[in-house]
Write a protein that holds these residues in place. Structure first.
Motif, PDB file in Angstrom:
ATOM      1  N   LYS A 130     -56.705  -5.404 -20.535  1.00  0.00           N
ATOM      2  CA  LYS A 130     -57.116  -6.016 -21.905  1.00  0.00           C
ATOM      3  C   LYS A 130     -56.090  -6.370 -22.772  1.00  0.00           C
ATOM      4  O   LYS A 130     -56.238  -6.721 -24.023  1.00  0.00           O
ATOM      5  CB  LYS A 130     -58.176  -5.238 -22.628  1.00  0.00           C
ATOM      6  N   ASN A 186     -60.960  -1.571 -32.255  1.00  0.00           N
ATOM      7  CA  ASN A 186     -61.821  -2.823 -31.964  1.00  0.00           C
ATOM      8  C   ASN A 186     -63.198  -2.347 -31.879  1.00  0.00           C
ATOM      9  O   ASN A 186     -63.527  -1.101 -31.620  1.00  0.00           O
ATOM     10  CB  ASN A 186     -61.384  -3.367 -30.517  1.00  0.00           C
ATOM     11  N   SER A 224     -53.063  -8.334 -24.505  1.00  0.00           N
ATOM     12  CA  SER A 224     -52.832  -9.643 -24.854  1.00  0.00           C
ATOM     13  C   SER A 224     -51.511 -10.238 -23.864  1.00  0.00           C
ATOM     14  O   SER A 224     -50.756  -9.329 -23.412  1.00  0.00           O
ATOM     15  CB  SER A 224     -52.546 -10.031 -26.139  1.00  0.00           C
ATOM     16  N   GLU A 225     -51.502 -11.465 -23.647  1.00  0.00           N
ATOM     17  CA  GLU A 225     -50.174 -11.852 -22.944  1.00  0.00           C
ATOM     18  C   GLU A 225     -49.091 -11.304 -23.765  1.00  0.00           C
ATOM     19  O   GLU A 225     -48.001 -10.943 -22.971  1.00  0.00           O
ATOM     20  CB  GLU A 225     -49.989 -13.589 -22.858  1.00  0.00           C
ATOM     21  N   HIS A 226     -48.693 -11.353 -24.975  1.00  0.00           N
ATOM     22  CA  HIS A 226     -47.688 -10.655 -25.520  1.00  0.00           C
ATOM     23  C   HIS A 226     -47.345  -9.347 -25.070  1.00  0.00           C
ATOM     24  O   HIS A 226     -46.100  -8.763 -24.865  1.00  0.00           O
ATOM     25  CB  HIS A 226     -47.787 -11.056 -27.149  1.00  0.00           C
ATOM     26  N   ASP A 227     -48.684  -8.615 -25.361  1.00  0.00           N
ATOM     27  CA  ASP A 227     -48.338  -7.270 -25.099  1.00  0.00           C
ATOM     28  C   ASP A 227     -47.988  -6.851 -23.680  1.00  0.00           C
ATOM     29  O   ASP A 227     -47.423  -5.666 -23.270  1.00  0.00           O
ATOM     30  CB  ASP A 227     -49.502  -6.474 -25.590  1.00  0.00           C
ATOM     31  N   SER A 228     -48.555  -7.722 -22.952  1.00  0.00           N
ATOM     32  CA  SER A 228     -48.368  -7.419 -21.469  1.00  0.00           C
ATOM     33  C   SER A 228     -46.949  -7.717 -21.073  1.00  0.00           C
ATOM     34  O   SER A 228     -46.229  -7.209 -20.193  1.00  0.00           O
ATOM     35  CB  SER A 228     -48.971  -8.740 -20.555  1.00  0.00           C
TER      36      SER A 228
END
Length: 256
Positions: A229, A2, A231-235
């Motif tokens: 930081k 990023n 994402s909701e999916h990665d969390s």
């Protein structure tokens, strides 16, 4: 990887400046970075951290280095100064910056009243954690024109370029901690739940007393710069990995 914001860059630099001041980590870092012949000539027990602010006479602002230290040579009154800069982006002016920092260090810590060799050798190191495909120039030759006049630039400001891959030191004292130190900067610039989980498990292996400060600081850095930081999916992925491992390690997240 990023794009790096100015705020993130400052956070990465701050974390580097804090961790590199941990004595045993600093010595392991230098062992990995310097030629072994050079390292063995240095009296590491004499390492003295210097003020990173360089007072300049002809500039509107002072220069601030990430890290500078003085180390005596073994069986000698002479010493060298290690200049270490952390760089999270490919600054094309890096050789010129190193030249400027080195000149100021020489003026500030040399003894012009003595005859002969009265100024310390500056050993510059740049720890680069930016994009691998962005080339960071390491010499003045690479950034100045008029290259046809000399075979080599008369102003030589080459530095040791070190990347996280160079600090993957398995089998070396404190090698795991040094590797985690390096990996944390890469992960902070490109958060990934699975890689974070692996680092969390590896950090859990550092149980000796000297690693307490190192673990606490690195965990705080990874929490702020990686876990927060995701994402909701990665969390959710991270939570599932932790739940699946609890039968073996009962490992909480950094937030917990």
């Amino acid at each position: 990887m990023n794009a790096i914001t100015h705020q993130d860059s400052q956070m990465h630099d701050k974390n580097f400046r804090y961790l590199i001041r941990i004595g045993w980590l600093m010595k392991s870092f230098l062992w990995a970075c310097l030629p072994k012949r050079v390292y063995k000539m240095l009296d590491m027990d004499s390492l003295q951290i210097l003020d990173g602010q360089l007072i300049t006479q002809h500039s509107h602002r002072n220069l601030n280095t990430d890290f500078a230290c003085r180390i005596n040579l073994k069986n000698s009154e002479e010493f060298v100064i290690l200049l270490i800069e952390h760089q999270s982006s490919a600054d094309k002016k890096m050789p010129a910056r190193i030249l400027q920092y080195s000149a100021e260090l020489i003026k500030q810590y040399g003894d012009g009243n003595q005859s002969g060799r009265s100024y310390p050798l500056i050993i510059p190191i740049v720890f680069y954690t930016g994009k691998y495909n962005d080339q960071l120039p390491t010499t003045m030759d690479e950034i100045t024109f008029g290259e046809n006049l000399y075979d080599r630039n008369p102003i030589n400001a080459e530095f040791h370029l070190v990347t996280p891959k160079d600090l993957n030191c398995s089998g070396v004292e404190n090698g795991l901690a040094l590797s985690l130190f390096a990996q944390s900067f890469v992960l902070a610039q490109n958060p990934d739940a699975k890689k974070l989980f692996i680092i969390m498990k590896q950090l859990d292996q550092l149980k000796d007393k000297k690693s307490i400060e190192f673990r606490a600081k690195l965990e705080d850095y990874l929490f702020r710069q990686v876990e927060c930081k995701l994402s909701e999916h990665d969390s959710a992925v991270l939570e599932k990995l932790i739940i699946a491992s609890k039968g073996e390690h009962n490992m909480p997240t950094f937030a917990q």
